[in-house]
Scaffold this active site. Sequence first.
Site, short mmCIF file in Angstrom:
data_model
loop_
_atom_site.label_atom_id
_atom_site.label_comp_id
_atom_site.label_asym_id
_atom_site.label_seq_id
_atom_site.Cartn_x
_atom_site.Cartn_y
_atom_site.Cartn_z
N LEU A 87 24.84 4.30 27.49
CA LEU A 87 23.50 4.00 27.99
C LEU A 87 22.29 4.39 27.13
O LEU A 87 22.26 5.44 26.00
CB LEU A 87 23.02 4.87 29.11
CG LEU A 87 21.94 4.52 30.17
CD1 LEU A 87 22.36 3.14 30.90
CD2 LEU A 87 21.88 5.61 31.25
N ASN A 102 19.83 -7.45 24.39
CA ASN A 102 21.70 -7.18 24.76
C ASN A 102 22.32 -8.21 24.92
O ASN A 102 21.61 -9.45 25.46
CB ASN A 102 21.49 -6.36 25.82
CG ASN A 102 23.13 -5.91 26.40
OD1 ASN A 102 24.14 -5.50 25.07
ND2 ASN A 102 23.72 -5.79 27.23
N HIS A 104 25.65 -10.30 26.97
CA HIS A 104 26.22 -9.69 28.18
C HIS A 104 27.31 -11.03 28.32
O HIS A 104 26.66 -12.22 28.44
CB HIS A 104 25.68 -9.51 29.58
CG HIS A 104 26.42 -8.91 30.43
ND1 HIS A 104 27.01 -7.72 30.54
CD2 HIS A 104 26.90 -9.68 31.78
CE1 HIS A 104 27.83 -7.38 31.78
NE2 HIS A 104 27.84 -8.75 32.24
N ASP A 145 21.65 -4.17 32.48
CA ASP A 145 21.71 -5.70 32.83
C ASP A 145 20.76 -6.42 33.52
O ASP A 145 20.72 -7.64 34.27
CB ASP A 145 22.96 -6.17 33.09
CG ASP A 145 24.11 -5.41 32.31
OD1 ASP A 145 23.98 -5.61 31.21
OD2 ASP A 145 25.25 -5.27 32.94
C1 GAR Z 1 31.12 -9.03 23.64
O1 GAR Z 1 31.71 -10.09 24.56
C2 GAR Z 1 29.83 -8.68 24.64
O2 GAR Z 1 29.05 -9.63 25.13
C3 GAR Z 1 30.46 -7.34 25.42
O3 GAR Z 1 31.13 -6.76 24.45
C4 GAR Z 1 31.84 -7.79 23.44
C5 GAR Z 1 31.71 -7.22 22.17
O4 GAR Z 1 32.69 -7.84 21.48
N1 GAR Z 1 29.22 -6.83 25.60
C6 GAR Z 1 29.25 -6.23 27.39
O5 GAR Z 1 30.19 -6.37 27.99
C7 GAR Z 1 28.12 -5.38 27.41
N2 GAR Z 1 28.05 -5.30 29.09
P1 GAR Z 1 32.46 -7.81 19.72
O6 GAR Z 1 32.57 -6.18 19.67
O7 GAR Z 1 33.69 -8.36 19.41
O8 GAR Z 1 30.90 -8.35 19.21
#
Ligand code: GAR
Length: 196
Positions: A87, A102, A104, A145
């Site tokens: 957070l 951010n 998502h 979010d």
């Molecule tokens: C991504 O899919 C992003 O959207 C998600 O984490 C992944 C990170 O991938 N974020 C969330 O779920 C936030 N709530 P990465 O480390 O390969 O960029």
Amino acid sequence: MINIAILASGGGSNAREICNYFSKHAVVRVSVLISNRLDAGVHSVATDFGISSLTLKKSQFGDCQFILDTLIHYQVDYIVLAGFLLLIPDCVIEAYQKKILNIHPSLLPKYGGQGMYGHYVHEAVKENNDLKTGMTVHLVNDKYDEGEILFQTSCDINPSMTSDEIAVNVLKLEHKYYSPTIENYILSHKFVLKTN
Ligand code: GAR
């Protein structure tokens, strides 16, 4: 230049795309990569792009003065979250109002909120037999979010697809659209641009 800090906890593939996108940009640059994990992918991204990276302890993220001093040290104008799972402290949200973005991996408001991240999102989408999913870029406020949505795009789901296959398609959208969305937002933002 306008400086971005990327905060990431996981593999760092979005961070890599963003660093690449802005590596020769005339106005925007990534000044620091910050993680809460020593083994996060952003550290090798940082090495590859010659950018500083830091691993902060959870207690340091909770220490307002420490985190704000760190952001000031790297002259951070915007904070970009790329799979960051802690957070963001209220003092940072206060100091960087409308300057924290951010990504998502769903079409918010669907599948958002605490505990909804990464594979959990895609598994829930699959469980509900949705025929569409996508990604959302939004501003960060004090609720998980729920900040203003800046960009969304979707992809179809074939009922035979696994949640892992859905994840691959969503990640492709993230890689394609996150950086230009960041760029458009920063360049159209009405704050005075710095000249050095
Ligand atoms: C991504 O899919 C992003 O959207 C998600 O984490 C992944 C990170 O991938 N974020 C969330 O779920 C936030 N709530 P990465 O480390 O390969 O960029």
